[in-house]
Scaffold this motif. Structure first.
Motif, short mmCIF file in Angstrom:
data_model
loop_
_atom_site.label_atom_id
_atom_site.label_comp_id
_atom_site.label_asym_id
_atom_site.label_seq_id
_atom_site.Cartn_x
_atom_site.Cartn_y
_atom_site.Cartn_z
N PRO A 10 0.82 -1.22 0.00
CA PRO A 10 0.00 0.00 0.00
C PRO A 10 0.85 1.27 0.00
N LEU A 11 2.03 1.21 0.64
CA LEU A 11 2.92 2.37 0.65
C LEU A 11 3.49 2.60 -0.74
N LYS A 12 3.90 1.51 -1.39
CA LYS A 12 4.44 1.61 -2.75
C LYS A 12 3.39 2.20 -3.69
N ALA A 13 2.15 1.71 -3.56
CA ALA A 13 1.07 2.19 -4.43
C ALA A 13 0.79 3.67 -4.19
N LEU A 14 0.85 4.10 -2.92
CA LEU A 14 0.61 5.51 -2.61
C LEU A 14 1.71 6.39 -3.21
N ILE A 15 2.97 5.96 -3.07
CA ILE A 15 4.09 6.73 -3.62
C ILE A 15 3.95 6.83 -5.14
N GLU A 16 3.61 5.71 -5.78
CA GLU A 16 3.43 5.71 -7.23
C GLU A 16 2.34 6.69 -7.67
N SER A 17 1.23 6.71 -6.93
CA SER A 17 0.12 7.60 -7.29
C SER A 17 0.50 9.05 -7.11
N LEU A 18 1.25 9.35 -6.04
CA LEU A 18 1.65 10.74 -5.81
C LEU A 18 2.62 11.22 -6.88
N SER A 28 9.98 13.54 -3.63
CA SER A 28 8.88 14.30 -3.03
C SER A 28 7.70 13.39 -2.75
N ALA A 29 7.43 12.45 -3.66
CA ALA A 29 6.29 11.56 -3.48
C ALA A 29 6.46 10.76 -2.19
N ARG A 30 7.69 10.31 -1.97
CA ARG A 30 8.00 9.55 -0.77
C ARG A 30 7.80 10.42 0.48
N ARG A 31 8.31 11.64 0.41
CA ARG A 31 8.18 12.55 1.55
C ARG A 31 6.70 12.84 1.84
N MET A 32 5.92 13.05 0.75
CA MET A 32 4.49 13.32 0.93
C MET A 32 3.80 12.12 1.59
N ALA A 33 4.13 10.91 1.11
CA ALA A 33 3.48 9.71 1.65
C ALA A 33 3.81 9.57 3.14
N TYR A 34 5.09 9.70 3.50
CA TYR A 34 5.47 9.58 4.91
C TYR A 34 4.75 10.64 5.73
N HIS A 35 4.72 11.86 5.21
CA HIS A 35 4.08 12.94 5.95
C HIS A 35 2.61 12.65 6.20
N GLY B 66 8.69 1.18 11.64
CA GLY B 66 8.49 1.57 10.24
C GLY B 66 7.10 1.18 9.78
N PHE B 67 6.76 1.56 8.54
CA PHE B 67 5.44 1.21 8.01
C PHE B 67 5.43 -0.24 7.54
N TYR B 109 15.73 1.15 13.73
CA TYR B 109 14.56 1.66 14.46
C TYR B 109 14.24 3.04 13.88
N VAL B 110 12.99 3.24 13.47
CA VAL B 110 12.60 4.50 12.83
C VAL B 110 11.85 5.37 13.83
N LEU B 111 12.44 6.53 14.16
CA LEU B 111 11.82 7.42 15.14
C LEU B 111 10.54 8.05 14.62
N MET B 112 10.42 8.19 13.30
CA MET B 112 9.30 8.91 12.67
C MET B 112 9.26 10.36 13.16
N GLY B 113 10.44 10.98 13.23
CA GLY B 113 10.51 12.37 13.65
C GLY B 113 11.81 12.62 14.39
N ARG B 114 11.93 13.80 15.00
CA ARG B 114 13.09 14.13 15.82
C ARG B 114 12.60 15.06 16.92
#
Lengths: 202, 202
Positions: A10-18, A28-35, B66-67, B109-114
């Motif tokens: 689902p993460l891969k699919a979201l990044i691809e769509s962005l 940027s797509a990766r950053r948007m998805a994580y955000h 992580g996700f 280990y992913v903090l998901m922030g700082r």
């Protein structure tokens, strides 16, 4: 940047769509998805809903071809606007820029693109037949071509100009020249050349 | 740029939602919305679906944070990785960068922030209790702090270093120095200062 670690589907699919958004690369797509997933899940839900509702509820105005929920958009059905002038723009963004100049009270037609033969976008793809039908409403006296001053925008303007003039409609083009507030030293030579050629007596 | 023309509600809602993406201002949001609606409706549908499926199916790995779609992610359950070293990163993007260096075979280990006190992000918000539980699995011998070399990343590293060392765990930090392939003339003075201080005998 291909993810070297195994990534859940689902993460891969979201990044691809962005990535399909204009101006968004894989980073940027990766950053948007994580955000969205980590810090703005309500934003992600909101975006998902907004996309489906826009797809479901928006259509093209039967008169100006812009986006609207109704048959005819609010601008086209505004009785205070002058129906004898029609301004042709490439996109709704261009339409907004012209409107924000407060220098225009006529109506609009939105091409939703420009002629780009290399991308296979010709008069049929832009539905010039709809534009001609719109211009033939008996009220339009003048068409202002406000396509961009790029190679493709100029080609589109030239093509439309011939097409409309052959039908006896007065056609004008936005003036070319030095931008307001510019210092000549910093204006490009092409613009100066145009401004000289199209100089006005004072 | 506020739209000076009346805009249909679904379009406005879509532009607002796109603005919530990191790095997207109102102009880009508008361009994205027009693009999706005019030129890539399948892309808009795909994005809407990808968002809801990611929200529904993704969660945090019980071990690395992580996700993942599973309880434990593919990286954490990979038996080929060395469970005695744990690398702490801020985001999955950082994790990918470290992985792509091919210089690391331990776990993450992913903090998901700082830590960012000014934004109200403290040890509680980053769930340092989970991290400590993770480190106390009896297998971890060394923790590598790979937070960013920014003020906030350094603060986070410093805080974690004290916290972990007080529990008798060996803690290291990524080396600071001149980037590979750099010419000294173009490296900033701070980096040179670090590289001098941390010079190695050959």
């Amino acid at each position: 940047m291909e993810a070297p670690l195994p990534e859940p589907e689902p993460l891969k699919a979201l990044i691809e769509s962005l990535r399909r958004l204009p101006g968004v690369g894989v980073r940027s797509a990766r950053r948007m998805a994580y955000h969205l997933l980590q810090h703005d899940q309500p934003g992600a839900e909101q975006l998902s809903r907004a996309l489906s509702s826009a797809l479901r509820d928006l259509r093209h105005c039967a008169r100006c071809n812009g986006f609207t929920e109704e048959e005819i958009c609010a601008t086209c059905s505004n009785p205070k606007r002058d129906p004898s002038i029609l301004c042709i723009v490439e996109t709704p963004a261009d339409q907004n820029m012209i409107e924000s100049s407060h220098g225009y009270r006529g109506l609009y037609y939105v091409l939703m693109g420009r002629l780009a033969p290399l991308e296979g976008i010709g008069p049929d793809e832009l539905r010039f037949d709809r534009l001609l039908k719109r211009v033939d409403d008996g009220l339009v006296k003048e068409v202002i071509l406000a396509t961009n001053f790029t190679a493709e925008g100029e080609t589109t303007a030239h093509y439309l100009s011939e097409l409309l003039q052959s039908r006896g409609i007065a056609v004008s083009r936005l003036a070319r020249g030095v931008p307001a507030g510019s210092e000549l030293e910093y204006v490009d030579a092409g613009t100066i050349a145009w401004a000289l050629m199209e100089r006005r007596s004072t």
